[in-house]
Design an enzyme around this catalytic site. Structure first.
Site, PDB file in Angstrom:
ATOM      1  CG  HIS A 256      -2.093   0.910   1.099  1.00 23.49           C
ATOM      2  ND1 HIS A 256      -1.987   2.286   1.065  1.00 23.49           N
ATOM      3  CD2 HIS A 256      -3.406   0.634   0.967  1.00 23.49           C
ATOM      4  CE1 HIS A 256      -3.202   2.809   0.927  1.00 23.49           C
ATOM      5  NE2 HIS A 256      -4.080   1.829   0.861  1.00 23.49           N
ATOM      6  CG  ASP A 307      -8.353  -4.107  -1.412  1.00 24.75           C
ATOM      7  OD1 ASP A 307      -9.551  -3.816  -1.252  1.00 24.75           O
ATOM      8  OD2 ASP A 307      -7.498  -3.288  -1.760  1.00 24.75           O
TER       9      ASP A 307
END
Length: 371
Positions: A256, A307
């Site tokens: 990320h 996710d």
């Protein structure tokens, strides 16, 4: 002027809604760990909109408003029935939310009280729309929302047509809390850019849904589930992932931009995945996910983001992968609308510049002389 690709590291605005500092995510200054463990999604939505946790009366009033606004116009349902059955669900959601503005008499009312009401209305109606889209794709009639249920419980009820179990309700509610806001991400920025022109809230949320539709933002959990389906069995994980790594292919659900030491939300979804698997006596998806994590973290140093485990969580809740990103939208609309409200407090149109790198000193050439 010097361009920064992807605006990485550029501070575009100030905000009091959420922050990410040294890998710690907070909503209104409250650590996401604290909220995930103790708060319900409706409390978090109130916190994002109004800057504080609600007292008992305020929470009761909000739940009553959500009940009132949850049904969607029958004309919108009839319109949704005309969508192609195989249409991308996010594209359908984008169209339906845009159409919602046509049925709201206050759509263009820019007063603070009206915009707060629109935020609550959108939060109430997105779950109804997503559930209706799912059932229509299956050739079934939509199920109307029930009064007195939480957003998580009502959504599962409208999907299935039966009362969900407490473990499923708790899992989805916590997932909604974890996805509610994430500072100035792509979809939130898109919403703020749109409403900075003094366009309406529905336009801002429609822009946000369009940004969330992209696989580099909201569609990663669908890609994770496709990967798990392709792998098929636990004993196939190692060979599948190693081949991907050898070919330098991207493994979705890892890394990320704003977290260098891991996404703080991922641990809650991992725990949910395990608990749901144990409840169903089928931990295959969880076990596969853990093996993938061990390989990616061990070889690439990348840790799972929000996710990665959400894919197995939603699947174990009986939710098809086409709804993963729309569920993201159900949660994130609380953050989008909070940012829209904040943008309008001290608004200035968002209009950055572009560094020009094209040709210079060119002249007009008459058409008869062009090659």
């Amino acid at each position: 002027m010097t361009a920064t690709k992807g605006l990485e590291g550029i501070v575009a605005t100030t905000s009091t809604i959420s922050s990410i500092v040294d890998g710690v995510l907070t909503y209104r200054g409250i650590d996401i760990d604290d909220l995930a463990l103790h708060a319900g999604f409706e409390e978090v939505a109130y916190l994002l909109w109004f800057g504080k946790l609600p007292n008992a009366q305020e929470l009761s009033d909000l739940r009553q408003d959500l009940d009132t606004f949850a049904p969607i116009p029958q004309l919108l349902i009839e319109q949704m029935k005309l969508y192609p059955k195989d249409v991308n669900t996010m594209a359908a959601l984008r169209s339906a939310v845009s159409a919602l503005a046509l049925y709201d008499e206050e759509a263009d009312d820019v007063s603070r009280s009206s915009n707060e009401k629109k935020a609550i209305r959108l939060q109430a109606q997105l779950p109804t729309i997503v559930a209706a889209l799912s059932r229509l794709r299956q050739g079934k009639e939509p199920i109307a929302p029930q009064k007195g249920l939480s957003i998580a419980e009502n959504f599962l009820y409208m999907l299935r047509g039966e009362q969900p179990d407490e473990t499923s309700i708790k899992a989805l509610d916590q997932a909604l809390v974890l996805h509610a806001d994430h500072e100035l991400n792509a979809s939130t920025f898109a919403a703020r850019v749109t409403v900075a022109t003094l366009s309406d809230m529905y336009s801002g949320v429609t822009s946000a849904i369009g940004a969330l539709k992209g696989p580099l933002h909201g569609g990663a959990n669908e890609a994770v589930m496709r990967m798990l389906d392709e792998i098929g069995e636990v004993d196939q994980v190692e060979s599948y992932i190693q081949e991907k790594l050898n070919n330098r292919e991207k493994i979705m659900g890892f890394g990320h931009r704003v977290y260098k030491n891991g996404d703080p939300r991922a641990k809650f979804l991992q725990k949910m995945s395990r608990e749901l698997g144990e409840m169903k006596n089928d931990t295959k998806l969880y076990t596969m996910s853990v093996k993938i994590e061990d390989m990616i973290t061990g070889q690439k140093g990348l840790k799972p983001n929000v996710d990665f485990y959400s894919a197995s969580v939603y699947t174990q809740l009986g939710i098809e992968s086409e709804l993963f990103t729309p569920i993201f939208a159900i949660s994130r609309v609380s953050g989008w609308t909070a940012h829209i409200l904040e943008q309008w407090v001290d608004n200035r149109i968002i209009r950055p510049r572009a560094e020009y790198i094209g040709l210079t000193d060119q002249k007009y050439i008459p058409i008869e002389l062009r090659a």
